[in-house]
Write a protein that holds these residues in place. Structure first.
Motif: not given
Length: 300
Positions: A275-300
């Motif tokens: 992400l562009r540095r600082g963009a992770e603070a945008a709430p909707a972007v943070s939600r998408v990032l968290q969803a990606l992290r959860s999906t990736a964690a489920a693959r482990l």
């Protein structure tokens, strides 16, 4: 155009509800004189009479009732705007543009978006399939808000423009032609394939990943063919034109080739969210990032 004053309109609306200036003042935590002054100023702004004396009190004129009919629609729209803004600030609404390389779309992005649609239906994700090598250019130009890329090593913090987060360590298997001499071997090491003809991309992250894995095994791969799509790479391997490293995301769906797990070498590619540095603070972007992290964690 008339200069409408929301604060003064709210006072008029409250007076219509409460009936007297004194009750209006109590409801709005104002003095009666301040209420009267604000309504006098509103009448002057609108150019109409809003109040008429009625005994010891006041009553609203027909012009005031006309104003209030329109005011109700304005306040209803403002309520919707407040609710939508609150949802935006909470990360429950918004639009997020995601760029992702081809194999990440079905395995990571689509499941993440499906989870978001269930839990946060107000967030709209626009997916753009990209080459991993162009992810950072798309971020820099603002074409995407979040990009999935690849790396041969865990990402560092050297580039101050981006925040990079490892989503997944994706193991690499080796794809061999079905009749390859090592197809039935008990153990296959990457070093056993030093003399083979290799198939991989000519540039970008995947080229670096293949070279890095082979160099760690003690040899430089001899590139026989260059391709970036897995359909082409696996077709060439199946035809006996060479061997290739294949990420587990792909090998689970590969057919027509012999896939061997390199348990000794354990080569890995890293799937990175950038992400562009600082963009992770945008709430909707943070939600998408968290969803990606959860999906990736489920693959482990």
């Amino acid at each position: 155009m008339t200069d409408w004053d929301i604060k003064k309109l709210r006072i008029l609306r409250t007076l219509a509800d409460r009936g007297t200036v004194t009750a209006t003042a109590e409801a709005l935590h104002m003095t009666p004189s301040a209420v009267s002054q604000q309504l006098t100023n509103l009448a002057r702004l609108l150019g109409v009479t809003l109040l008429e004396a009625q005994g010891r009190g006041v009553r609203l004129t027909d012009a005031a009732h006309l104003v209030l009919r329109h005011t109700e629609a304005v306040f209803a729209q403002l309520e919707r705007a407040d609710a939508e803004l609150a949802g935006y600030l909470a990360g429950d609404v918004g639009e997020v543009r995601v760029g992702a390389f081809s194999t990440a779309v079905p395995s990571l992005v689509v499941p993440a978006v499906a989870a978001l649609k269930r839990d946060h239906p107000g967030i709209e994700v626009h997916i753009r399939e990209t080459e991993a090598a162009e992810s950072y250019d798309l971020l820099s130009t603002g074409a995407v808000d979040l990009a999935l890329s690849l790396a041969a090593h865990p990402p560092g913090t050297a580039d101050a423009r981006f925040t990079r987060i490892t989503l997944l360590e994706d193991p690499l298997d080796v794809a061999l032609p079905p009749d390859h001499p090592l197809a039935d071997a008990l153990l296959v090491r990457l070093a056993d394939l030093a003399g083979e003809r290799w198939i991989y991309g000519g540039s970008g992250p995947w080229s670096e990943i293949t070279r890095s894995a082979c160099e760690a095994a003690g040899f430089l791969p001899q590139q026989a063919h260059s391709a970036s799509g897995w359909t082409a790479i696996l077709a060439m391997v199946e035809a006996g034109m060479g061997v290739a490293l294949v990420p587990r995301m792909v090998s689970a769906r590969a057919t027509g080739v012999c896939l061997r797990v390199l348990t000794h070498d354990r080569p890995t590619r890293y799937v990175v969210a950038a992400l562009r540095r600082g963009a992770e603070a945008a709430p909707a972007v943070s939600r998408v990032l968290q969803a990606l992290r959860s999906t990736a964690a489920a693959r482990l």
